[in-house]
Design a protein around this motif. Structure first.
Motif, PDB file in Angstrom:
ATOM      1  N   UNK A 160      10.695  15.827   9.442  1.00  0.00           N
ATOM      2  CA  UNK A 160      10.253  15.621   8.056  1.00  0.00           C
ATOM      3  C   UNK A 160       8.761  15.892   7.915  1.00  0.00           C
ATOM      4  N   UNK A 161       7.981  15.459   8.898  1.00  0.00           N
ATOM      5  CA  UNK A 161       6.539  15.735   8.877  1.00  0.00           C
ATOM      6  C   UNK A 161       6.300  17.235   8.952  1.00  0.00           C
ATOM      7  N   UNK A 162       7.017  17.906   9.833  1.00  0.00           N
ATOM      8  CA  UNK A 162       6.874  19.352   9.995  1.00  0.00           C
ATOM      9  C   UNK A 162       7.236  20.075   8.698  1.00  0.00           C
ATOM     10  N   UNK A 163       8.331  19.667   8.045  1.00  0.00           N
ATOM     11  CA  UNK A 163       8.747  20.303   6.791  1.00  0.00           C
ATOM     12  C   UNK A 163       7.697  20.121   5.698  1.00  0.00           C
ATOM     13  N   UNK A 164       7.172  18.892   5.572  1.00  0.00           N
ATOM     14  CA  UNK A 164       6.134  18.641   4.570  1.00  0.00           C
ATOM     15  C   UNK A 164       4.893  19.465   4.888  1.00  0.00           C
ATOM     16  N   UNK A 209       0.831  -1.196   0.000  1.00  0.00           N
ATOM     17  CA  UNK A 209       0.000   0.000   0.000  1.00  0.00           C
ATOM     18  C   UNK A 209       0.872   1.255   0.000  1.00  0.00           C
ATOM     19  N   UNK A 210       1.930   1.246   0.809  1.00  0.00           N
ATOM     20  CA  UNK A 210       2.846   2.384   0.834  1.00  0.00           C
ATOM     21  C   UNK A 210       3.600   2.530  -0.479  1.00  0.00           C
ATOM     22  N   UNK A 211       4.054   1.416  -1.044  1.00  0.00           N
ATOM     23  CA  UNK A 211       4.751   1.470  -2.333  1.00  0.00           C
ATOM     24  C   UNK A 211       3.889   2.155  -3.391  1.00  0.00           C
ATOM     25  N   UNK A 212       2.608   1.799  -3.417  1.00  0.00           N
ATOM     26  CA  UNK A 212       1.700   2.368  -4.415  1.00  0.00           C
ATOM     27  C   UNK A 212       1.373   3.827  -4.078  1.00  0.00           C
ATOM     28  N   UNK A 213       1.216   4.121  -2.805  1.00  0.00           N
ATOM     29  CA  UNK A 213       0.980   5.497  -2.375  1.00  0.00           C
ATOM     30  C   UNK A 213       2.086   6.426  -2.874  1.00  0.00           C
ATOM     31  N   UNK A 214       3.327   5.957  -2.820  1.00  0.00           N
ATOM     32  CA  UNK A 214       4.452   6.814  -3.195  1.00  0.00           C
ATOM     33  C   UNK A 214       4.824   6.725  -4.680  1.00  0.00           C
ATOM     34  N   UNK A 215       3.984   6.062  -5.491  1.00  0.00           N
ATOM     35  CA  UNK A 215       4.064   6.212  -6.944  1.00  0.00           C
ATOM     36  C   UNK A 215       3.334   7.516  -7.270  1.00  0.00           C
ATOM     37  N   UNK A 216       3.898   8.623  -6.815  1.00  0.00           N
ATOM     38  CA  UNK A 216       3.168   9.876  -6.657  1.00  0.00           C
ATOM     39  C   UNK A 216       2.683  10.493  -7.964  1.00  0.00           C
ATOM     40  N   UNK A 217       3.222  10.088  -9.104  1.00  0.00           N
ATOM     41  CA  UNK A 217       2.775  10.630 -10.394  1.00  0.00           C
ATOM     42  C   UNK A 217       1.706   9.762 -11.042  1.00  0.00           C
ATOM     43  N   UNK A 218       1.322   8.687 -10.368  1.00  0.00           N
ATOM     44  CA  UNK A 218       0.315   7.746 -10.868  1.00  0.00           C
ATOM     45  C   UNK A 218      -0.991   8.021 -10.124  1.00  0.00           C
ATOM     46  N   UNK A 219      -2.084   8.162 -10.846  1.00  0.00           N
ATOM     47  CA  UNK A 219      -3.371   8.490 -10.222  1.00  0.00           C
ATOM     48  C   UNK A 219      -3.842   7.419  -9.236  1.00  0.00           C
ATOM     49  N   UNK A 220      -3.386   6.179  -9.415  1.00  0.00           N
ATOM     50  CA  UNK A 220      -3.781   5.120  -8.470  1.00  0.00           C
ATOM     51  C   UNK A 220      -3.198   5.412  -7.084  1.00  0.00           C
ATOM     52  N   UNK A 265      10.268   9.868   4.875  1.00  0.00           N
ATOM     53  CA  UNK A 265      11.244  10.194   3.826  1.00  0.00           C
ATOM     54  C   UNK A 265      10.568  10.525   2.500  1.00  0.00           C
ATOM     55  N   UNK A 266       9.385   9.965   2.270  1.00  0.00           N
ATOM     56  CA  UNK A 266       8.724  10.113   0.974  1.00  0.00           C
ATOM     57  C   UNK A 266       7.558  11.097   0.968  1.00  0.00           C
ATOM     58  N   UNK A 267       7.295  11.714   2.111  1.00  0.00           N
ATOM     59  CA  UNK A 267       6.141  12.619   2.213  1.00  0.00           C
ATOM     60  C   UNK A 267       6.121  13.698   1.136  1.00  0.00           C
ATOM     61  N   UNK A 268       7.287  14.260   0.846  1.00  0.00           N
ATOM     62  CA  UNK A 268       7.332  15.402  -0.081  1.00  0.00           C
ATOM     63  C   UNK A 268       7.035  15.011  -1.532  1.00  0.00           C
ATOM     64  N   UNK A 269       6.983  13.705  -1.797  1.00  0.00           N
ATOM     65  CA  UNK A 269       6.624  13.265  -3.149  1.00  0.00           C
ATOM     66  C   UNK A 269       5.147  13.500  -3.451  1.00  0.00           C
TER      67      UNK A 269
END
Length: 204
Positions: free
Chosen positions: A133-137, A50-61, A89-93
C-alpha cells in the motif's frame, strides 16, 4: 461537526473534536509544530485522534495534523506500529500538497526502519500488504503533480523497498527518466543519486 460522525470517543481522554480545535491553531513554524507533537508524545492516547484528523483529507486542518504527525513520527516512529493497518489503508486519501509532503516523509521513515540492518519492531510487524500500500501510494505521488520535497522522500521510499523487490526499481527508474527533464534542479539532483544507487545495486 459532520467530520466526526462515527468516530469512537473515550470520555476519559481529550475528544477528537477538542483535539481538532487545538490542531486548528497549529501554524507552519517549527515551534508550533513541535509544541503539539510534544503533546502527543506526552499523551499517546492522542495519537489515534491525530490519525483520525489527518485522514479528514478534504479538511484543511488535516494538513496541520500532518505537520504534527511528521514531528511525532520523526521523534518516535514506533508510535505508528499499532496503527499501520489504518495508516496504510488511508494513504491514498491524502491529496493536499501540505499534507502529502509530511506523510511522504513518514513513509520514508517507515522504509528506513524496515530496511535497516538491525532487528526492530517495524521490520517484524509491517506486513507485505501494508508495504504494498505504501509502494502504491508512493508511485501515485511520483506520477502526479506533487511538490519536489514530497517526490524526494518518495524516491527514497521506493528505492529502499525496491532493494527487496526488483520490479520497484525498474518502474521507479523508468518514471524518473521519463520525467527528468521537466523537473526542478532539486528533483534532478536526487533523481541522479537514486539512479546511481539503483545501477550499483543491480550490478551486485
Amino acid at each position: 461537526m459532520n467530520n466526526f460522525r462515527g468516530l469512537k470517543i473515550d470520555k476519559n481522554i481529550m475528544t477528537v473534536e477538542e483535539f481538532y480545535e487545538e490542531l486548528s491553531h497549529v501554524n507552519a513554524s517549527r515551534e508550533s509544530r513541535l509544541k503539539y507533537a510534544n503533546k502527543v508524545l506526552d499523551d499517546r492516547s492522542l495519537f489515534p485522534s491525530l490519525l483520525d484528523i489527518l485522514f479528514m483529507a478534504d479538511d484543511k486542518v488535516s494538513c496541520r495534523a500532518a505537520w504534527v504527525f511528521e514531528f511525532v513520527c520523526t521523534q518516535h516512529i514506533y508510535h505508528i506500529i499499532p496503527h499501520l493497518e489504518l495508516f496504510t489503508k488511508n494513504l491514498k486519501k491524502i491529496h493536499f500538497d501540505s499534507a502529502v509532503r509530511p506523510v511522504a516523509k513518514v513513509c520514508q521513515l517507515i522504509a528506513n526502519t524496515y530496511c535497516g540492518k538491525k532487528p526492530n519492531p517495524i521490520k517484524k510487524l509491517l506486513t507485505h500488504q501494508q508495504q504494498q500500500r505504501i509502494v502504491e501510494a508512493a508511485f501515485d505521488w511520483m506520477i502526479s503533480d506533487q511538490k519536489v520535497a514530497a517526490k524526494v522522500y518518495t524516491m527514497e521510499t521506493l528505492y529502499l523497498f525496491g532493494t527487496c523487490n526488483y520490479w520497484i526499481h525498474e518502474e521507479l527508474a523508468q518514471i524518473i527518466e521519463q520525467d527528468f527533464y521537466n523537473q526542478s534542479a532539486g528533483y534532478k539532483a536526487r533523481a541522479k543519486h537514486i539512479l546511481k544507487r539503483i545501477k550499483a545495486k543491480n550490478k551486485k
